[in-house]
Scaffold this motif. Sequence first.
Motif, short mmCIF file in Angstrom:
data_model
loop_
_atom_site.label_atom_id
_atom_site.label_comp_id
_atom_site.label_asym_id
_atom_site.label_seq_id
_atom_site.Cartn_x
_atom_site.Cartn_y
_atom_site.Cartn_z
N LEU A 26 51.32 52.36 4.93
CA LEU A 26 50.80 53.35 3.97
C LEU A 26 51.22 54.77 4.34
CD1 LEU A 26 47.23 51.91 3.35
CD2 LEU A 26 49.19 51.81 1.81
N VAL A 27 51.15 55.10 5.63
CA VAL A 27 51.57 56.43 6.08
C VAL A 27 53.08 56.60 5.85
CG1 VAL A 27 51.85 57.93 8.10
CG2 VAL A 27 49.70 56.71 7.74
N ILE A 32 57.48 59.15 2.67
CA ILE A 32 58.70 59.01 1.86
C ILE A 32 58.52 59.64 0.49
CG2 ILE A 32 60.18 57.34 0.67
CD1 ILE A 32 59.71 55.47 3.13
N PHE A 33 57.41 59.33 -0.17
CA PHE A 33 57.24 59.76 -1.56
C PHE A 33 56.57 61.12 -1.71
CE2 PHE A 33 57.61 55.11 -1.97
CZ PHE A 33 58.76 55.09 -2.76
N PHE A 34 55.85 61.58 -0.70
CA PHE A 34 55.11 62.83 -0.82
C PHE A 34 55.41 63.79 0.33
CE2 PHE A 34 52.35 59.40 -2.55
CZ PHE A 34 52.48 59.72 -3.90
N TYR A 35 56.61 63.70 0.91
CA TYR A 35 56.92 64.51 2.09
C TYR A 35 56.78 66.00 1.83
CZ TYR A 35 61.62 65.68 0.43
OH TYR A 35 62.67 66.16 -0.29
N ASP A 36 57.14 66.45 0.62
CA ASP A 36 57.03 67.88 0.33
C ASP A 36 55.57 68.33 0.25
OD1 ASP A 36 56.80 66.27 -1.94
OD2 ASP A 36 57.62 67.78 -3.29
N LEU A 38 53.07 66.68 1.83
CA LEU A 38 52.46 66.41 3.13
C LEU A 38 52.75 67.50 4.15
CD1 LEU A 38 53.05 62.59 3.66
CD2 LEU A 38 50.89 63.76 3.34
N TYR A 39 53.79 68.28 3.92
CA TYR A 39 54.20 69.27 4.91
C TYR A 39 53.06 70.24 5.25
CZ TYR A 39 56.83 72.85 7.33
OH TYR A 39 57.27 73.74 8.26
N ASP A 40 52.28 70.65 4.24
CA ASP A 40 51.20 71.60 4.48
C ASP A 40 50.10 71.05 5.37
OD1 ASP A 40 52.44 73.60 3.01
OD2 ASP A 40 51.49 72.97 1.13
N SER A 41 49.83 69.77 5.26
CA SER A 41 48.76 69.16 6.08
C SER A 41 49.33 68.26 7.17
CB SER A 41 47.81 68.38 5.19
OG SER A 41 48.50 67.36 4.51
N PHE A 42 50.63 68.26 7.32
CA PHE A 42 51.29 67.34 8.24
C PHE A 42 50.78 67.47 9.67
CE2 PHE A 42 54.93 66.16 10.99
CZ PHE A 42 54.99 64.82 10.65
N ASN A 43 50.56 68.69 10.11
CA ASN A 43 50.14 68.89 11.50
C ASN A 43 48.83 68.17 11.79
OD1 ASN A 43 52.18 70.67 10.91
ND2 ASN A 43 51.43 72.23 12.29
N TYR A 44 47.89 68.24 10.84
CA TYR A 44 46.60 67.58 11.04
C TYR A 44 46.73 66.06 10.93
CZ TYR A 44 45.17 72.38 10.46
OH TYR A 44 45.06 73.74 10.62
N VAL A 45 47.56 65.61 10.01
CA VAL A 45 47.77 64.17 9.84
C VAL A 45 48.46 63.58 11.07
CG1 VAL A 45 48.97 62.40 8.47
CG2 VAL A 45 47.81 64.29 7.32
N PRO A 151 63.45 73.07 16.04
CA PRO A 151 62.29 72.25 15.73
C PRO A 151 61.61 72.58 14.40
CG PRO A 151 62.06 73.25 17.91
CD PRO A 151 63.30 73.79 17.29
N GLU A 152 61.47 73.86 14.09
CA GLU A 152 60.79 74.24 12.86
C GLU A 152 61.67 74.08 11.63
OE1 GLU A 152 58.36 77.82 12.87
OE2 GLU A 152 58.55 77.83 15.06
N GLY A 153 62.95 74.36 11.76
CA GLY A 153 63.85 74.35 10.62
C GLY A 153 64.11 72.99 10.01
N HIS A 154 63.99 71.95 10.79
CA HIS A 154 64.30 70.60 10.30
C HIS A 154 63.08 69.71 10.16
CE1 HIS A 154 68.22 71.97 11.88
NE2 HIS A 154 68.65 71.37 10.80
N LEU A 155 61.91 70.28 10.36
CA LEU A 155 60.69 69.48 10.38
C LEU A 155 60.38 68.83 9.04
CD1 LEU A 155 58.53 68.57 12.34
CD2 LEU A 155 57.18 70.57 11.69
N GLU A 156 60.54 69.57 7.94
CA GLU A 156 60.19 69.02 6.62
C GLU A 156 61.04 67.79 6.29
OE1 GLU A 156 59.80 70.39 1.96
OE2 GLU A 156 59.99 71.91 3.50
N TYR A 157 62.33 67.82 6.58
CA TYR A 157 63.19 66.67 6.29
C TYR A 157 62.91 65.51 7.23
CZ TYR A 157 65.50 70.02 3.35
OH TYR A 157 65.74 70.96 2.39
#
Length: 185
Positions: A26-27, A32-36, A38-45, A151-157
Amino acid sequence: MHYFKNTKRKMSDVIPSGILALIFALVGLSCIFFYDRLYDSFNYVIGSAMVAGGLFVMVKGLISGEYKIHEESKRTAIGIIVCVVGAVIIIEGRNADTLIGGAWGMFGLAKGAESLDSALYYLSCKKKYFIYELFSAAADIILAIILLLDPEGHLEYHILILGIEILVLAIQMFIENNKVSQKEV
């Protein structure tokens, strides 16, 4: 994934691993489908997942008694490392992008190095499986280097790539659980 190889497990071990595999699936699909999004809450997830996963691995290491058999048991140590890094990521929140990228890069580099070791072993045994391990090692090492350099520049992808990787891991866990379940029946 190396923790699931060559271990004897009971049915009680299979059920939690099956649930964990479902959560991973599920994660992975969410990444895959909501990566853009998820980026805002990614650190907590990711921090929460690392704490939970680290605790799970650490407890499994303690319960298995691995430390009684091997002088350098890995489960408990890796569990502690993953758990602490996850907790720091949660505490730092949005300021943890560099830590996530760097830690992710280091974990990826370690995973790539393990895959390279496996590839060399399979090659020495003249098994064709070495090709898969070699490609896996190359991909992990290349992606790790990219993350370590920026590290920061490629994190979203990498969230998208992480989704694919987690989904593959979940499939491997389902397959492993199915093999264990069939052997015990």
